[in-house]
Enzyme design. Structure first.
Site, short mmCIF file in Angstrom:
data_model
loop_
_atom_site.label_atom_id
_atom_site.label_comp_id
_atom_site.label_asym_id
_atom_site.label_seq_id
_atom_site.Cartn_x
_atom_site.Cartn_y
_atom_site.Cartn_z
N LYS A 1 43.62 9.10 77.04
CA LYS A 1 44.98 9.65 76.99
C LYS A 1 45.70 9.83 78.34
O LYS A 1 46.44 8.96 78.75
CB LYS A 1 44.96 10.94 76.18
CG LYS A 1 44.69 10.64 74.68
CD LYS A 1 45.06 11.79 73.79
CE LYS A 1 45.16 11.35 72.33
NZ LYS A 1 43.91 11.39 71.56
N PHE B 1 37.45 14.26 65.84
CA PHE B 1 38.20 13.00 65.86
C PHE B 1 37.75 12.18 67.06
O PHE B 1 37.78 12.66 68.19
CB PHE B 1 39.71 13.24 65.93
CG PHE B 1 40.48 11.95 65.88
CD1 PHE B 1 40.70 11.29 64.67
CD2 PHE B 1 40.96 11.36 67.04
CE1 PHE B 1 41.37 10.09 64.63
CE2 PHE B 1 41.65 10.15 67.00
CZ PHE B 1 41.86 9.52 65.79
N ASP C 1 33.40 14.07 74.27
CA ASP C 1 34.64 13.31 74.10
C ASP C 1 35.77 14.16 74.69
O ASP C 1 36.27 15.08 74.05
CB ASP C 1 34.87 13.03 72.61
CG ASP C 1 36.17 12.29 72.34
OD1 ASP C 1 37.02 12.23 73.25
OD2 ASP C 1 36.35 11.79 71.21
#
Ligand SMILES: *Cc1c(COP(=O)(O)O)cnc(C)c1O
Length: 399
Positions: free
Chosen positions: A253, A139, A224
């Site tokens: 995040k 993702f 990532d």
């Protein structure tokens, strides 16, 4: 109608229905707890999906935001922003990287990484080197570019034509990765541990092999770390578990302790690819968010939080294994630090809803994996409370 019900009714009239929201309206948070509009409290093991790593409203972050808000909220990147520079210094001093580009989200950070990889490879090796190999079940975000990079059909359906130049290989299989390399490949994009894809931990030695493959074929390794970074796995960055360094890393995040931020970090040789005018962001690294992130990162590094993450991660795994011994529908428990997944033989959504009704927030991903990503400041008593609730709803299921 309660205040919460009124908000939910209003939401149904004015918001896009793209999230599948739970009927919960949190209005206040402190540490590992949230309160809804009626004053009911919830123990939060979702933490904004790995964003609120310092807990809700950490006083250091709140103070930094308050101070900065009275000085300056926004300033264009046409000028120098001290807090942004301080943040970049902190990131470089504590990672493999030499330079940082700031943006506002994980998807944007990955977009920047993809653009940097393409441009660097084009400059160095010529026109025809643009393809990126990524993993199935990955993702990387929701923009057209990052859904193209993502190895899951569910995020792509209906958005054709997608961006060209991606190839997907099974996560954790280095042979398949090397077989997928062609003359057009420029980079490999991977999560050090897959979050949304089901909390998938790579087999030991996988990233060492990936690094070797990248070196052998002159490919850039982009990690990532949007979800795995900023302490979530018990190290500041998850690549530190693997004994390798990436060429490019993306963060978002938890980086600012709550407010929206994204960052792309890279080695010097790559960073010079982006000259003036080559890439940019209006809000990226703005003073308010940078001040929050400096406070969040200092807190993470200086207040023993990584250590707590490792200890509480071990404790939570132990308690989850106790449940596994008693409930045969628990298939697997995996993860690292405080990103833990519990794979079930049955759908997880019902448990998530029941736990919420009992005042505990947990998450479910890929239908059958319960995901636990509590604040890294969580303590044993809070873990015990979550386990007791889970035990209760699992016992009901067993009947
Ligand atoms: C959440 C996430 C993203 C996307 O971040 P946004 O801020 O929602 O754009 C990208 N990669 C990974 C690994 C993520 O977990």
């Amino acid at each position: 109608m309660t205040i919460s019900q009124q908000w939910i009714t209003s939401a149904d009239q004015v918001l896009f229905n793209n999230y599948g929201r739970f009927p919960l309206v949190p209005v206040r948070g402190e540490g590992c707890r949230l309160w809804d509009a009626e004053g009911k409290s919830y123990l939060d093991f979702v933490a904004g999906v790995a964003v609120n790593s310092l807990g809700h409203c950490h006083p250091n972050v709140v103070r930094a935001i308050r101070e900065q808000a009275g000085m300056m909220l926004h300033c264009s990147n046409l000028y120098y922003i001290p807090k942004q520079i301080e943040l970049a210094q902190l990131l470089c001093a504590n990672s493999f990287a030499d330079r940082v580009f700031f943006c506002n989200s994980g998807a944007e950070a990955n977009e920047a990484a993809l653009k940097l990889a393409r441009k660097y490879s084009r400059n160095k090796f010529g026109e025809n080197r643009f393809e990126v190999i990524s993993a199935l079940c990955s993702f990387h975000g929701r923009t057209i570019g990052t859904i193209s990079a993502t190895g899951q059909d569910k995020v792509k359906t209906g958005y054709d034509p997608l961006l060209q130049g991606f190839r997907y290989v099974p996560y954790g299989a280095s042979d398949a990765l090397e077989k997928a390399v062609t003359a057009t490949t420029c980079a490999v994009l991977l999560e050090p541990l897959q979050g949304e894809g089901g909390v998938n931990v790579p087999p030991p030695g996988y990233f060492k092999k990936v690094r070797e493959i990248c070196d052998r074929h002159n490919l850039l390794l982009i990690l990532d770390e949007v979800q795995s970074g900023c302490g979530r796995t018990g190290k500041l960055f998850a690549y530190e578990h693997e004994g390798i360094e990436p060429d490019i890393m993306t963060l978002a995040k938890a980086l600012a302790g709550g407010p929206p931020i994204g960052a792309m970090l890279a080695k010097e040789e790559l960073a010079s690819t982006f000259g003036p005018g080559s890439h940019g962001s209006t809000f990226g690294g703005n003073p308010l968010i940078a001040a929050a992130a400096v406070a969040a990162l200092r807190t993470l590094l200086e207040e023993g939080i990584l250590d707590n993450c490792l200890r509480m991660g071990r404790y939570l795994v132990e308690r989850l294994h106790e449940l596994q011994k008693r409930y045969p529908f628990i298939v697997d428990i995996r993860g690292r630090g405080l990103i833990l997944g519990m794979e079930l033989a049955v759908p997880g959504a019902g448990f998530v809803r029941k736990a919420m009704d009992k005042g505990v927030l947990i998450n479910c991903t890929v239908d059958k994996v319960l995901r636990f990503v509590p604040p890294l400041v969580v303590n044993e008593a809070e873990i015990d409370e979550m386990i007791a609730v889970l035990d209760g709803i699992f016992a009901e299921e067993g009947k």
